[in-house]
Design an enzyme around this catalytic site. Structure first.
Site, PDB file in Angstrom:
ATOM      1  N   GLU A  53       0.821  -1.213   0.000  1.00 26.33           N
ATOM      2  CA  GLU A  53       0.000   0.000   0.000  1.00 26.33           C
ATOM      3  C   GLU A  53       0.855   1.263   0.000  1.00 26.33           C
ATOM      4  O   GLU A  53       0.537   2.224  -0.699  1.00 26.33           O
ATOM      5  CB  GLU A  53      -0.949   0.027   1.208  1.00 26.33           C
ATOM      6  CG  GLU A  53      -2.154  -0.905   1.089  1.00 26.33           C
ATOM      7  CD  GLU A  53      -3.206  -0.422   0.084  1.00 26.33           C
ATOM      8  OE1 GLU A  53      -3.088   0.698  -0.443  1.00 26.33           O
ATOM      9  OE2 GLU A  53      -4.147  -1.194  -0.185  1.00 26.33           O
ATOM     10  N   ASP A  67     -14.115   9.190  -6.522  1.00 25.68           N
ATOM     11  CA  ASP A  67     -15.016   9.704  -5.479  1.00 25.68           C
ATOM     12  C   ASP A  67     -14.397  10.889  -4.724  1.00 25.68           C
ATOM     13  O   ASP A  67     -14.896  11.278  -3.676  1.00 25.68           O
ATOM     14  CB  ASP A  67     -15.422   8.590  -4.515  1.00 25.68           C
ATOM     15  CG  ASP A  67     -14.260   8.090  -3.653  1.00 25.68           C
ATOM     16  OD1 ASP A  67     -13.097   8.507  -3.908  1.00 25.68           O
ATOM     17  OD2 ASP A  67     -14.513   7.297  -2.744  1.00 25.68           O
ATOM     18  N   SER A  69     -11.900  11.114  -2.926  1.00 23.02           N
ATOM     19  CA  SER A  69     -11.361  10.807  -1.602  1.00 23.02           C
ATOM     20  C   SER A  69      -9.839  10.684  -1.708  1.00 23.02           C
ATOM     21  O   SER A  69      -9.284  10.701  -2.804  1.00 23.02           O
ATOM     22  CB  SER A  69     -11.959   9.502  -1.076  1.00 23.02           C
ATOM     23  OG  SER A  69     -11.511   8.405  -1.868  1.00 23.02           O
ATOM     24  N   ASP A  71      -6.345   8.513   0.064  1.00 21.02           N
ATOM     25  CA  ASP A  71      -5.828   7.459   0.939  1.00 21.02           C
ATOM     26  C   ASP A  71      -4.617   8.009   1.679  1.00 21.02           C
ATOM     27  O   ASP A  71      -3.747   8.638   1.071  1.00 21.02           O
ATOM     28  CB  ASP A  71      -5.412   6.231   0.126  1.00 21.02           C
ATOM     29  CG  ASP A  71      -6.578   5.605  -0.606  1.00 21.02           C
ATOM     30  OD1 ASP A  71      -7.715   5.706  -0.100  1.00 21.02           O
ATOM     31  OD2 ASP A  71      -6.369   5.017  -1.673  1.00 21.02           O
ATOM     32  N   ASN A  78      -8.652   5.361   3.810  1.00 11.86           N
ATOM     33  CA  ASN A  78      -9.431   6.225   2.915  1.00 11.86           C
ATOM     34  C   ASN A  78     -10.306   7.249   3.646  1.00 11.86           C
ATOM     35  O   ASN A  78     -10.967   6.923   4.631  1.00 11.86           O
ATOM     36  CB  ASN A  78     -10.295   5.332   2.020  1.00 11.86           C
ATOM     37  CG  ASN A  78     -11.050   6.121   0.989  1.00 11.86           C
ATOM     38  OD1 ASN A  78     -12.226   6.421   1.175  1.00 11.86           O
ATOM     39  ND2 ASN A  78     -10.384   6.488  -0.078  1.00 11.86           N
TER      40      ASN A  78
END
Ligand SMILES: *[C@@H]1O[C@H](CO)[C@@H](O)[C@H](O)[C@H]1NC(C)=O
Length: 148
Positions: A53, A67, A69, A71, A78
């Site tokens: 990640e 969307d 958003s 991370d 998120n």
């Protein structure tokens, strides 16, 4: 005066430098914070997840155009569901924290929020990188030689 300016620029560059954890250092901290076997998830799976990640980088951020958003941090948590960054539409903030907390060198809050994420029914499957790189694989190498 010039020396002061240079010192100032140096301190600034240090302060914005990301903390990138070493694999075993990260594994040991996770263990101390109760992540070994949390919700049935082994330490090796947590380390694998963070490796793919964020590369163990506490300051990693990635914007999701879909969307709107973002991370955040070592677990790439998120802002749509888990934290509040003041710019994500319809944010839920289930961890009740500012997203900037997830970027701290001290990963205690990020770990607490990751625990909250896996208490939801989808569990660790919430992380796409875990599904793509760790699920149904031998992940033992991620904690190899760490003494955990
Ligand atoms: C990290 O943060 C937690 C709480 O957020 C605190 O209890 C702990 O002492 C901090 N650790 C260090 C090394 O600063």
């Amino acid at each position: 005066m010039k020396a002061l300016l240079i010192l100032g620029l140096f301190l600034l560059s240090v302060s914005v430098q990301a903390k990138i954890y070493e694999r075993c250092e990260f594994a040991r901290i996770l263990k101390r914070l109760g992540m070994a076997g949390y919700r049935g998830i082994s330490l090796a799976n947590w380390v694998c997840l963070a490796k793919w990640e964020s590369g163990f980088n506490t300051r990693a951020t990635n914007y999701n155009r879909g969307d709107q958003s973002t991370d955040y941090g070592i677990f790439q948590i998120n802002s749509r569901y888990w934290c509040q960054d003041g710019k994500t539409p319809r944010a839920v903030d289930a961890c009740h924290i500012p997203c900037s907390d997830l970027l701290e060198d001290n990963i205690t809050k990020a770990v607490e929020c990751a625990k909250r994420v896996v208490r939801d029914p989808q569990g660790i499957k919430a992380w796409v990188a875990w599904r793509n790189h760790c699920q149904n694989r031998d992940v033992s190498s991620y904690i190899k030689g760490c003494g955990v």
